[in-house]
Design a protein around this motif. Structure first.
Motif, PDB file in Angstrom:
ATOM      1  N   HIS A   1       0.809  -1.218   0.000  1.00 27.16           N
ATOM      2  CA  HIS A   1       0.000   0.000   0.000  1.00 27.16           C
ATOM      3  C   HIS A   1       0.848   1.278   0.000  1.00 27.16           C
ATOM      4  CE1 HIS A   1      -3.845   2.060   0.973  1.00 27.16           C
ATOM      5  NE2 HIS A   1      -3.030   2.952   1.493  1.00 27.16           N
ATOM      6  N   CYS A   2       1.886   1.316   0.821  1.00 28.08           N
ATOM      7  CA  CYS A   2       2.634   2.571   0.975  1.00 28.08           C
ATOM      8  C   CYS A   2       3.664   2.797  -0.135  1.00 28.08           C
ATOM      9  CB  CYS A   2       3.276   2.680   2.349  1.00 28.08           C
ATOM     10  SG  CYS A   2       4.512   1.436   2.677  1.00 28.08           S
TER      11      CYS A   2
ATOM     12  N   LYS B   1       1.938   5.287   6.322  1.00 35.99           N
ATOM     13  CA  LYS B   1       3.086   4.794   7.078  1.00 35.99           C
ATOM     14  C   LYS B   1       3.059   5.285   8.526  1.00 35.99           C
ATOM     15  CE  LYS B   1       7.197   4.347   4.962  1.00 35.99           C
ATOM     16  NZ  LYS B   1       7.332   2.989   4.451  1.00 35.99           N
TER      17      LYS B   1
ATOM     18  N   CYS C   1      -3.098  -1.909   3.585  1.00 36.09           N
ATOM     19  CA  CYS C   1      -2.135  -1.645   4.667  1.00 36.09           C
ATOM     20  C   CYS C   1      -2.751  -2.153   5.971  1.00 36.09           C
ATOM     21  CB  CYS C   1      -1.848  -0.150   4.778  1.00 36.09           C
ATOM     22  SG  CYS C   1      -0.809   0.245   6.206  1.00 36.09           S
TER      23      CYS C   1
ATOM     24  N   GLU D   1      -1.627  -2.368   8.956  1.00 32.85           N
ATOM     25  CA  GLU D   1      -1.353  -1.590  10.170  1.00 32.85           C
ATOM     26  C   GLU D   1      -2.243  -0.352  10.248  1.00 32.85           C
ATOM     27  OE1 GLU D   1       2.812  -0.907  10.845  1.00 32.85           O
ATOM     28  OE2 GLU D   1       3.337  -2.830   9.962  1.00 32.85           O
TER      29      GLU D   1
ATOM     30  N   ARG E   1      -0.569   5.021  15.378  1.00 36.86           N
ATOM     31  CA  ARG E   1       0.037   3.832  15.981  1.00 36.86           C
ATOM     32  C   ARG E   1       1.512   4.066  16.291  1.00 36.86           C
ATOM     33  NH1 ARG E   1      -0.272   3.324  10.520  1.00 36.86           N
ATOM     34  NH2 ARG E   1       1.488   2.404   9.371  1.00 36.86           N
TER      35      ARG E   1
ATOM     36  N   ILE F   1       7.814  -4.079   1.401  1.00 34.79           N
ATOM     37  CA  ILE F   1       8.657  -3.051   2.011  1.00 34.79           C
ATOM     38  C   ILE F   1       9.597  -3.740   2.996  1.00 34.79           C
ATOM     39  CG2 ILE F   1       8.698  -0.954   3.437  1.00 34.79           C
ATOM     40  CD1 ILE F   1       7.316  -0.341   0.856  1.00 34.79           C
TER      41      ILE F   1
ATOM     42  N   SER G   1       9.723  -3.907   7.191  1.00 40.75           N
ATOM     43  CA  SER G   1       8.408  -3.739   7.815  1.00 40.75           C
ATOM     44  C   SER G   1       8.005  -5.006   8.571  1.00 40.75           C
ATOM     45  CB  SER G   1       7.365  -3.425   6.740  1.00 40.75           C
ATOM     46  OG  SER G   1       6.070  -3.699   7.236  1.00 40.75           O
TER      47      SER G   1
ATOM     48  N   SER H   1       5.087  -5.983   8.829  1.00 42.45           N
ATOM     49  CA  SER H   1       3.969  -6.564   8.077  1.00 42.45           C
ATOM     50  C   SER H   1       4.355  -6.913   6.646  1.00 42.45           C
ATOM     51  CB  SER H   1       2.791  -5.575   8.015  1.00 42.45           C
ATOM     52  OG  SER H   1       2.390  -5.211   9.298  1.00 42.45           O
ATOM     53  N   CYS H   2       5.020  -5.975   5.952  1.00 41.90           N
ATOM     54  CA  CYS H   2       5.217  -6.102   4.503  1.00 41.90           C
ATOM     55  C   CYS H   2       6.648  -6.402   4.088  1.00 41.90           C
ATOM     56  CB  CYS H   2       4.722  -4.840   3.807  1.00 41.90           C
ATOM     57  SG  CYS H   2       2.987  -4.499   4.124  1.00 41.90           S
TER      58      CYS H   2
END
Ligand code: SF4
Length: 183
Positions: free
Chosen positions: A9-10, A17, A52, A54, A62, A108, A111, A113-114
């Motif tokens: 996504h970012c 982000k 995304c 997060e 966050r 990414i 990250s 997550s990613c």
């Protein structure tokens, strides 16, 4: 033939982000992101944006996290839920190979997550205000080889569908990885 790319996504929307404070690191990532997107656009590559997790689950205010904190059954289930529609779209592009070429997926690196080749780990958790060892705890976070939680789930979902595509992480120290997708 239209070339299609799936991207974290970012890669397209940095507003999602977590707020970052390391300006040198941000500038290096931004430079590579810009170079990659400019070339992709110039080459007519179509980009499909992954969700995304997060931002969806924890919002814009966050804290930064390490992957250990997202390694929960519920976070994984939510990643799968968010990716289900994406994988269906991916299958449709792949099913029409005379018209589309899916060139890969961009994550990414670093990250929780990613991350694709690298994610971050550390013994983080607990009530920040109650800890008297906070600097040491924060410093325990480190970049390690391995994927973030969403990318792990995506990889598994692709494997379950028998789909084999290049997965590359955007990482300023290793720019060739994502740029090679556009060759
Ligand atoms: S969770 Fe993924 S898409 Fe969202 S900001 Fe982090 S790296 Fe980007």
């Amino acid at each position: 033939m239209q070339k299609v790319l799936f991207a974290a996504h970012c890669v397209l929307n940095t507003a999602a982000k977590v707020v970052m404070y390391n300006e040198a690191e941000m500038a290096a990532e931004e430079a590579l992101r810009g170079k990659f997107l400019q070339k992709a656009l110039a080459d007519g590559i179509q980009i499909i944006q992954l969700p995304c997790p997060e931002f969806v689950l924890y919002g814009s205010r966050r804290w930064g996290h390490v992957s250990d904190q997202f390694d929960t059954p519920y976070f994984r289930k939510e990643c799968r839920r968010m990716l289900t529609e994406i994988v269906l779209q991916l299958k449709e592009y792949l099913a029409n190979s005379g018209r589309f070429e899916v060139i890969g997926i961009v994550g990414i690196d670093g990250s929780p997550s990613c991350g694709v080749d690298y994610t971050c780990k550390g013994e983080w958790g607990g009530n920040l205000g109650d800890r008297n060892d906070l600097p040491e705890v924060i410093a325990s976070a480190r970049l390690v080889e391995g994927s973030g939680i969403m990318m792990q789930e995506l990889r598994d979902m692709l494997q379950e569908e028998g789909i084999d595509l290049p997965l590359k992480g955007l990482f300023a120290d290793e720019p060739h990885k994502i740029l090679s997708l556009l060759d």
